[in-house]
Design a protein around this motif. Structure first.
Motif, PDB file in Angstrom:
ATOM      1  N   LEU A 157      56.267  -4.818  -0.384  1.00 39.39           N
ATOM      2  CA  LEU A 157      56.037  -6.155  -0.180  1.00 39.39           C
ATOM      3  C   LEU A 157      55.541  -6.867  -1.210  1.00 39.39           C
ATOM      4  O   LEU A 157      55.887  -8.127  -1.437  1.00 39.39           O
ATOM      5  CB  LEU A 157      55.429  -6.412   1.116  1.00 39.39           C
ATOM      6  CG  LEU A 157      55.829  -5.686   2.516  1.00 39.39           C
ATOM      7  CD1 LEU A 157      55.072  -5.654   3.551  1.00 39.39           C
ATOM      8  CD2 LEU A 157      56.870  -6.643   2.864  1.00 39.39           C
ATOM      9  N   TYR A 158      54.580  -6.518  -1.797  1.00 42.48           N
ATOM     10  CA  TYR A 158      54.002  -7.311  -3.081  1.00 42.48           C
ATOM     11  C   TYR A 158      55.170  -7.596  -4.233  1.00 42.48           C
ATOM     12  O   TYR A 158      54.999  -8.395  -4.769  1.00 42.48           O
ATOM     13  CB  TYR A 158      52.693  -6.625  -3.744  1.00 42.48           C
ATOM     14  CG  TYR A 158      51.883  -7.286  -4.793  1.00 42.48           C
ATOM     15  CD1 TYR A 158      50.952  -7.929  -4.346  1.00 42.48           C
ATOM     16  CD2 TYR A 158      52.103  -6.877  -5.958  1.00 42.48           C
ATOM     17  CE1 TYR A 158      50.401  -8.857  -5.411  1.00 42.48           C
ATOM     18  CE2 TYR A 158      51.332  -7.557  -7.129  1.00 42.48           C
ATOM     19  CZ  TYR A 158      50.583  -8.660  -6.466  1.00 42.48           C
ATOM     20  OH  TYR A 158      49.868  -9.302  -7.571  1.00 42.48           O
ATOM     21  N   LEU A 159      55.902  -6.432  -4.397  1.00 44.58           N
ATOM     22  CA  LEU A 159      56.757  -6.492  -5.627  1.00 44.58           C
ATOM     23  C   LEU A 159      57.755  -7.454  -5.018  1.00 44.58           C
ATOM     24  O   LEU A 159      58.277  -8.348  -5.799  1.00 44.58           O
ATOM     25  CB  LEU A 159      57.453  -5.299  -5.636  1.00 44.58           C
ATOM     26  CG  LEU A 159      56.560  -4.040  -6.386  1.00 44.58           C
ATOM     27  CD1 LEU A 159      57.667  -2.900  -6.554  1.00 44.58           C
ATOM     28  CD2 LEU A 159      56.381  -4.812  -7.950  1.00 44.58           C
ATOM     29  N   LEU A 160      58.321  -7.602  -3.649  1.00 40.41           N
ATOM     30  CA  LEU A 160      59.242  -8.649  -3.205  1.00 40.41           C
ATOM     31  C   LEU A 160      58.564 -10.150  -3.363  1.00 40.41           C
ATOM     32  O   LEU A 160      59.160 -10.980  -3.932  1.00 40.41           O
ATOM     33  CB  LEU A 160      59.472  -8.305  -1.692  1.00 40.41           C
ATOM     34  CG  LEU A 160      60.665  -9.043  -1.157  1.00 40.41           C
ATOM     35  CD1 LEU A 160      61.829  -8.998  -1.767  1.00 40.41           C
ATOM     36  CD2 LEU A 160      60.900  -8.753   0.246  1.00 40.41           C
ATOM     37  N   GLY A 161      57.294  -9.955  -3.179  1.00 36.40           N
ATOM     38  CA  GLY A 161      56.622 -11.489  -3.247  1.00 36.40           C
ATOM     39  C   GLY A 161      56.343 -11.916  -4.659  1.00 36.40           C
ATOM     40  O   GLY A 161      56.389 -13.063  -4.952  1.00 36.40           O
ATOM     41  N   SER A 162      56.520 -11.044  -5.597  1.00 35.49           N
ATOM     42  CA  SER A 162      56.283 -11.136  -7.096  1.00 35.49           C
ATOM     43  C   SER A 162      57.394 -11.845  -7.709  1.00 35.49           C
ATOM     44  O   SER A 162      57.437 -12.192  -8.753  1.00 35.49           O
ATOM     45  CB  SER A 162      55.679  -9.983  -7.850  1.00 35.49           C
ATOM     46  OG  SER A 162      57.033  -9.193  -7.799  1.00 35.49           O
ATOM     47  N   LEU A 163      58.607 -12.027  -6.971  1.00 34.76           N
ATOM     48  CA  LEU A 163      59.800 -12.841  -7.318  1.00 34.76           C
ATOM     49  C   LEU A 163      59.480 -14.254  -7.597  1.00 34.76           C
ATOM     50  O   LEU A 163      60.215 -14.721  -8.354  1.00 34.76           O
ATOM     51  CB  LEU A 163      60.843 -12.628  -6.417  1.00 34.76           C
ATOM     52  CG  LEU A 163      61.564 -11.089  -6.404  1.00 34.76           C
ATOM     53  CD1 LEU A 163      62.611 -11.258  -5.406  1.00 34.76           C
ATOM     54  CD2 LEU A 163      61.923 -10.871  -7.744  1.00 34.76           C
ATOM     55  N   GLU A 164      58.466 -14.683  -6.897  1.00 28.20           N
ATOM     56  CA  GLU A 164      57.734 -15.924  -7.270  1.00 28.20           C
ATOM     57  C   GLU A 164      57.589 -16.171  -8.465  1.00 28.20           C
ATOM     58  O   GLU A 164      57.645 -17.295  -9.286  1.00 28.20           O
ATOM     59  CB  GLU A 164      56.579 -16.254  -6.162  1.00 28.20           C
ATOM     60  CG  GLU A 164      55.934 -17.671  -6.182  1.00 28.20           C
ATOM     61  CD  GLU A 164      54.911 -17.674  -5.376  1.00 28.20           C
ATOM     62  OE1 GLU A 164      53.715 -17.620  -6.042  1.00 28.20           O
ATOM     63  OE2 GLU A 164      55.055 -18.307  -4.370  1.00 28.20           O
ATOM     64  N   THR A 165      56.673 -15.202  -9.371  1.00 32.33           N
ATOM     65  CA  THR A 165      56.347 -14.885 -10.546  1.00 32.33           C
ATOM     66  C   THR A 165      57.715 -14.880 -11.437  1.00 32.33           C
ATOM     67  O   THR A 165      57.814 -15.337 -12.671  1.00 32.33           O
ATOM     68  CB  THR A 165      55.409 -14.191 -10.646  1.00 32.33           C
ATOM     69  OG1 THR A 165      54.323 -14.438  -9.925  1.00 32.33           O
ATOM     70  CG2 THR A 165      54.785 -14.154 -12.204  1.00 32.33           C
ATOM     71  N   TYR A 166      58.456 -13.791 -11.121  1.00 31.14           N
ATOM     72  CA  TYR A 166      59.437 -13.180 -11.899  1.00 31.14           C
ATOM     73  C   TYR A 166      60.735 -13.867 -11.490  1.00 31.14           C
ATOM     74  O   TYR A 166      61.819 -13.105 -11.567  1.00 31.14           O
ATOM     75  CB  TYR A 166      59.592 -11.828 -11.922  1.00 31.14           C
ATOM     76  CG  TYR A 166      58.292 -10.999 -12.639  1.00 31.14           C
ATOM     77  CD1 TYR A 166      58.418 -10.801 -13.763  1.00 31.14           C
ATOM     78  CD2 TYR A 166      57.234 -10.633 -11.677  1.00 31.14           C
ATOM     79  CE1 TYR A 166      57.466 -10.076 -14.594  1.00 31.14           C
ATOM     80  CE2 TYR A 166      56.281 -10.149 -12.367  1.00 31.14           C
ATOM     81  CZ  TYR A 166      56.230  -9.950 -13.789  1.00 31.14           C
ATOM     82  OH  TYR A 166      55.332  -8.831 -14.424  1.00 31.14           O
ATOM     83  N   TYR A 167      60.819 -14.995 -11.164  1.00 28.73           N
ATOM     84  CA  TYR A 167      61.995 -15.855 -10.532  1.00 28.73           C
ATOM     85  C   TYR A 167      63.227 -15.720 -11.687  1.00 28.73           C
ATOM     86  O   TYR A 167      64.299 -15.899 -11.205  1.00 28.73           O
ATOM     87  CB  TYR A 167      61.526 -17.202 -10.091  1.00 28.73           C
ATOM     88  CG  TYR A 167      62.653 -18.095  -9.534  1.00 28.73           C
ATOM     89  CD1 TYR A 167      63.137 -17.867  -8.052  1.00 28.73           C
ATOM     90  CD2 TYR A 167      63.349 -19.106 -10.198  1.00 28.73           C
ATOM     91  CE1 TYR A 167      63.800 -18.681  -7.739  1.00 28.73           C
ATOM     92  CE2 TYR A 167      64.336 -19.914  -9.890  1.00 28.73           C
ATOM     93  CZ  TYR A 167      64.672 -19.576  -8.387  1.00 28.73           C
ATOM     94  OH  TYR A 167      65.590 -20.351  -7.942  1.00 28.73           O
ATOM     95  N   GLY A 168      62.778 -16.003 -12.763  1.00 25.65           N
ATOM     96  CA  GLY A 168      63.534 -16.337 -13.896  1.00 25.65           C
ATOM     97  C   GLY A 168      64.496 -14.576 -14.159  1.00 25.65           C
ATOM     98  O   GLY A 168      65.841 -14.742 -14.706  1.00 25.65           O
ATOM     99  N   LEU A 169      64.135 -13.546 -13.472  1.00 28.07           N
ATOM    100  CA  LEU A 169      64.695 -12.447 -13.622  1.00 28.07           C
ATOM    101  C   LEU A 169      65.900 -12.085 -12.536  1.00 28.07           C
ATOM    102  O   LEU A 169      66.446 -10.888 -12.380  1.00 28.07           O
ATOM    103  CB  LEU A 169      63.890 -11.474 -13.519  1.00 28.07           C
ATOM    104  CG  LEU A 169      62.636 -11.285 -14.841  1.00 28.07           C
ATOM    105  CD1 LEU A 169      61.691  -9.947 -14.777  1.00 28.07           C
ATOM    106  CD2 LEU A 169      63.504 -11.540 -16.328  1.00 28.07           C
ATOM    107  N   ILE A 170      65.866 -12.980 -11.504  1.00 31.04           N
ATOM    108  CA  ILE A 170      66.500 -12.774 -10.354  1.00 31.04           C
ATOM    109  C   ILE A 170      68.102 -12.996 -10.813  1.00 31.04           C
ATOM    110  O   ILE A 170      68.500 -14.257 -11.421  1.00 31.04           O
ATOM    111  CB  ILE A 170      66.409 -13.559  -9.207  1.00 31.04           C
ATOM    112  CG1 ILE A 170      64.690 -13.414  -8.770  1.00 31.04           C
ATOM    113  CG2 ILE A 170      67.311 -13.629  -8.202  1.00 31.04           C
ATOM    114  CD1 ILE A 170      64.370 -14.475  -7.594  1.00 31.04           C
TER     115      ILE A 170
END
Length: 409
Positions: A157-170
């Motif tokens: 769940l933390y990794l999923l939430g970290s997409l906020e930080t790693y948004y540019g990698l989506i």
């Protein structure tokens, strides 16, 4: 057997430093150098909130193991304190909504309900509902799942939430659209489920397995050095990609685990009483946004760059936060009646109205005074008046007792 009192001293110190880090995160930039500013505010200081989660979970789990009724009592205390500070910050939060969000005033009650249950009525209060939710979840699931599974689920769940930080990698379009929809609806993934769960699980785990982990303490010291190095490298990566925020850093998980473990198991005795630091860090968290608003508004109104940004601005904010915290701690030690509080707020309201009108009548400033700033000034002034009135009442009582004593003699 280690000395618990010594260990708690170091935790008090760590939490005090973490509270200052939170103030730093919410302040304006502290350096003109973009990389240095990012390194301090978005890498180093990001250790603070995970440390608070781990610490709170650890002590709640430890106390609950000794007294099964403690969890309910502690959660009730958290809710009560959260509601008090939520009420304090409602006017400021509503004014922020009015300035930054285009929603109808008829939706304000719904916004208030959303804020109370999820994000807080002001930006810093999100932590308490997130902590309560994560504690309730971990306290429940640990009866059904092993810590291996709890960590696996919480970290996922933390990794999923970290997409906020790693948004540019989506790169997946449909997933990016889905994530954007979540952010539009909930503003952030920083909550008790995606963010707080892993750190709360760490606190519970350390409480249950602290003694068994002591034999690896020397290895943990090397682990802290290694995980801090990973945090620095991760900071370099994050600095160069598109991000929505910087709340989630993967290396914070091992750093917070090891740092808290070393702090709670240390045998170092500090040469001073850390109980005051514990109180100060508590109030730093609650009142620092008021101090940030006041200092930054003074800077923008009177064109004082020293107040608006840089290290000087942060130091002014911290000093004001410290003095107001000391005021509150002092007030708690005084027997102040409801009449004193009410009269103080009325006096504060009158003085704020007079001061604001003078600014406009004599054209001292051309920038409009925002409602949130007036509320902050009122709160600060009221606290100071309470201290003054309570001191006068104490002197009166002391004088009365003195004369009564003389008459008795």
């Amino acid at each position: 057997m280690r000395n618990t009192k010594k260990s708690l001293q170091m935790i008090d110190l760590l939490k005090f430093i973490a509270a200052i880090m939170v103030v730093c995160i919410h302040s304006n930039q502290i350096s003109g150098n973009e990389w240095l500013n990012f390194l301090v505010k978005n890498i180093l200081c990001r250790i603070a909130v995970p440390l608070f989660f781990v610490s709170s979970a650890y002590f709640i789990r430890k106390s609950t193991a000794e007294n099964g009724a403690y969890l309910k009592t502690k959660l009730f205390h958290l809710v009560k304190e959260y509601l008090f500070w939520s009420v304090v910050f409602i006017p400021i939060g509503l004014d922020w909504i009015n300035q930054n969000l285009s929603i109808s005033q008829s939706l304000y009650p719904a916004a208030l309900l959303f804020g109370l249950s999820y994000s807080g009525t002001y930006y810093h209060l999100w932590y308490i509902p997130a902590l309560i939710l994560s504690i309730l979840i971990i306290a429940k699931v640990r009866h059904y799942l092993s810590y291996k599974w709890i960590f696996f689920i919480a970290f996922s769940l933390y990794l999923l939430g970290s997409l906020e930080t790693y948004y540019g990698l989506i790169t997946c379009d449909w997933f990016k659209t889905l994530f954007d929809g979540f952010i539009r609806l909930f503003f952030t993934t920083r909550n008790g489920l995606f963010y707080g769960l892993i750190f709360t699980a760490i606190g519970f785990f350390l409480s249950d397995y602290e003694e068994k982990l002591l034999q690896f303490r020397n290895q943990f010291k090397l682990g802290l050095l290694f995980s801090c190095s990973l945090l620095f490298v991760e900071g370099i990566v994050v600095f160069n990609i598109l991000r929505l925020d910087c709340n989630f850093l993967i290396a914070l998980v091992p750093v917070s685990f090891i740092l808290f473990f070393l702090g709670i198991t240390t045998t170092v005795r500090l040469p001073f009483n850390t109980a005051k630091l514990r109180e100060l860090s508590h109030y730093y968290y609650f009142i620092h946004p008021i101090c940030i608003l006041l200092v930054l508004k003074v800077g923008s109104t009177f064109k004082l760059s020293f107040f608006s940004e840089g290290l000087g601005s942060f130091l002014l904010i911290y000093l004001l936060t410290h003095f107001l915290s000391m005021f509150i701690i002092g007030l708690k030690k005084r027997s102040v009646g409801k009449f004193v509080w009410l009269s103080s707020h009325l006096k504060g309201l009158v003085c704020i109205i007079v001061a604001v009108n003078c600014l406009f009548i004599f054209d001292i400033v051309s920038i409009p005074i925002q409602l949130e700033v007036a509320i902050c000034l009122l709160s600060c002034y009221a606290m100071m008046v309470v201290v003054l009135i309570s001191k006068i009442l104490q002197l009166r009582e002391a004088r009365t007792n003195y004369f009564l004593g003389k008459n008795t003699v």
